[in-house]
Write a protein that holds these residues in place. Structure first.
Motif, short mmCIF file in Angstrom:
data_model
loop_
_atom_site.label_atom_id
_atom_site.label_comp_id
_atom_site.label_asym_id
_atom_site.label_seq_id
_atom_site.Cartn_x
_atom_site.Cartn_y
_atom_site.Cartn_z
N ASP A 1 11.28 -45.01 -51.43
CA ASP A 1 11.16 -46.46 -51.29
C ASP A 1 11.61 -47.10 -52.60
O ASP A 1 11.35 -46.57 -53.68
CB ASP A 1 9.71 -46.85 -50.98
CG ASP A 1 9.25 -46.26 -49.66
OD1 ASP A 1 10.00 -46.33 -48.68
OD2 ASP A 1 8.14 -45.70 -49.62
N PHE A 2 12.29 -48.22 -52.50
CA PHE A 2 12.87 -48.92 -53.64
C PHE A 2 12.23 -50.29 -53.74
O PHE A 2 12.36 -51.11 -52.83
CB PHE A 2 14.39 -49.06 -53.47
CG PHE A 2 15.11 -47.75 -53.38
CD1 PHE A 2 15.84 -47.29 -54.46
CD2 PHE A 2 15.05 -46.96 -52.24
CE1 PHE A 2 16.51 -46.07 -54.40
CE2 PHE A 2 15.71 -45.75 -52.16
CZ PHE A 2 16.44 -45.30 -53.25
N PHE A 3 11.51 -50.55 -54.83
CA PHE A 3 10.80 -51.81 -55.04
C PHE A 3 11.46 -52.56 -56.19
O PHE A 3 11.37 -52.13 -57.35
CB PHE A 3 9.33 -51.55 -55.35
CG PHE A 3 8.60 -50.84 -54.25
CD1 PHE A 3 8.08 -51.54 -53.18
CD2 PHE A 3 8.45 -49.46 -54.29
CE1 PHE A 3 7.41 -50.87 -52.15
CE2 PHE A 3 7.79 -48.79 -53.27
CZ PHE A 3 7.26 -49.51 -52.20
N PHE A 4 12.12 -53.67 -55.89
CA PHE A 4 12.80 -54.47 -56.90
C PHE A 4 11.86 -55.50 -57.49
O PHE A 4 11.01 -56.06 -56.79
CB PHE A 4 14.02 -55.17 -56.29
CG PHE A 4 15.16 -54.23 -55.99
CD1 PHE A 4 16.21 -54.09 -56.88
CD2 PHE A 4 15.17 -53.48 -54.82
CE1 PHE A 4 17.26 -53.22 -56.61
CE2 PHE A 4 16.21 -52.62 -54.54
CZ PHE A 4 17.26 -52.48 -55.44
N SER A 5 12.04 -55.80 -58.77
CA SER A 5 11.15 -56.73 -59.48
C SER A 5 11.23 -58.15 -58.93
O SER A 5 10.33 -58.95 -59.15
CB SER A 5 11.45 -56.73 -60.98
OG SER A 5 12.79 -57.11 -61.22
N ASN A 6 12.28 -58.47 -58.18
CA ASN A 6 12.40 -59.80 -57.58
C ASN A 6 11.80 -59.85 -56.17
O ASN A 6 11.95 -60.84 -55.46
CB ASN A 6 13.85 -60.27 -57.57
CG ASN A 6 14.77 -59.36 -56.78
OD1 ASN A 6 14.34 -58.36 -56.21
ND2 ASN A 6 16.04 -59.71 -56.75
N GLY A 7 11.12 -58.76 -55.75
CA GLY A 7 10.40 -58.75 -54.48
C GLY A 7 11.10 -58.07 -53.31
O GLY A 7 10.51 -57.92 -52.25
N TYR A 8 12.33 -57.68 -53.49
CA TYR A 8 13.04 -57.01 -52.39
C TYR A 8 12.63 -55.54 -52.29
O TYR A 8 12.27 -54.92 -53.27
CB TYR A 8 14.55 -57.13 -52.57
CG TYR A 8 15.05 -58.51 -52.25
CD1 TYR A 8 15.22 -58.91 -50.93
CD2 TYR A 8 15.32 -59.41 -53.26
CE1 TYR A 8 15.65 -60.19 -50.63
CE2 TYR A 8 15.76 -60.69 -52.98
CZ TYR A 8 15.92 -61.07 -51.66
OH TYR A 8 16.34 -62.35 -51.37
N ILE A 9 12.71 -55.03 -51.06
CA ILE A 9 12.33 -53.64 -50.77
C ILE A 9 13.41 -53.00 -49.91
O ILE A 9 13.96 -53.62 -49.00
CB ILE A 9 11.01 -53.57 -49.97
CG1 ILE A 9 9.87 -54.21 -50.73
CG2 ILE A 9 10.67 -52.13 -49.61
CD1 ILE A 9 8.59 -54.29 -49.91
N ALA A 10 13.66 -51.73 -50.19
CA ALA A 10 14.49 -50.90 -49.32
C ALA A 10 13.75 -49.58 -49.13
O ALA A 10 13.00 -49.14 -50.00
CB ALA A 10 15.86 -50.65 -49.93
N SER A 11 13.94 -48.98 -47.98
CA SER A 11 13.34 -47.68 -47.70
C SER A 11 14.43 -46.78 -47.14
O SER A 11 15.23 -47.21 -46.30
CB SER A 11 12.20 -47.83 -46.69
OG SER A 11 11.53 -46.62 -46.51
N CYS A 12 14.45 -45.55 -47.61
CA CYS A 12 15.46 -44.60 -47.15
C CYS A 12 14.72 -43.32 -46.72
O CYS A 12 13.88 -42.81 -47.45
CB CYS A 12 16.45 -44.31 -48.28
SG CYS A 12 17.89 -43.42 -47.74
N TYR A 13 15.05 -42.85 -45.53
CA TYR A 13 14.35 -41.68 -44.98
C TYR A 13 15.25 -40.93 -44.01
O TYR A 13 16.27 -41.46 -43.54
CB TYR A 13 13.07 -42.11 -44.27
CG TYR A 13 13.32 -43.09 -43.14
CD1 TYR A 13 13.54 -42.65 -41.84
CD2 TYR A 13 13.36 -44.46 -43.38
CE1 TYR A 13 13.79 -43.53 -40.81
CE2 TYR A 13 13.60 -45.36 -42.35
CZ TYR A 13 13.81 -44.89 -41.07
OH TYR A 13 14.08 -45.78 -40.06
#
Length: 110
Positions: free
Chosen positions: A25-37
């Motif tokens: 999971d990728f949590f960006f400091s500006n609030g965006y999220i991505a998940s890779c699985y």
């Protein structure tokens, strides 16, 4: 400067996110999220369209993903990929932070 925290999930084979990682999971400091699985066939990346309040990152995971569930998601299927690699990570960074300098920190969770 924008930052991203990458949380690896699953069996830990190496300190490097590029070594046999099939869920992160990728949590960006500006609030965006991505998940890779891995979906049993190939890698999938989910790009959440609207930012969340980044102060909830690292708090209650259940609340975080409940809030994310209300978010519009774009999916990318990586038909030729069986693990997260440099191309997948670069795509996520380009999606949320094209042409920006980004600091990266990695965490590991089983």
């Amino acid at each position: 400067m924008l930052s991203v925290r990458i949380e690896q999930h699953g069996a830990k084979f190496s300190e490097d996110v590029l070594d046999d990682c099939q869920h992160a999971d990728f949590f960006f400091s500006n609030g965006y999220i991505a998940s890779c699985y891995h979906n049993e066939e190939c890698m999938i990346t989910e790009y959440y369209q609207n930012p969340l309040d980044p102060t909830i990152f690292g708090e209650d995971e259940t609340t975080l993903w409940q809030m994310a569930a209300d978010n519009k998601v774009t999916h990318q299927a990586w038909k030729n990929k069986q693990k997260i690699d440099e191309e997948v990570i670069t795509d996520i960074l380009d999606y949320y932070a094209k042409d920006e300098l980004v600091t990266i920190e990695e965490d590991y969770y089983e």
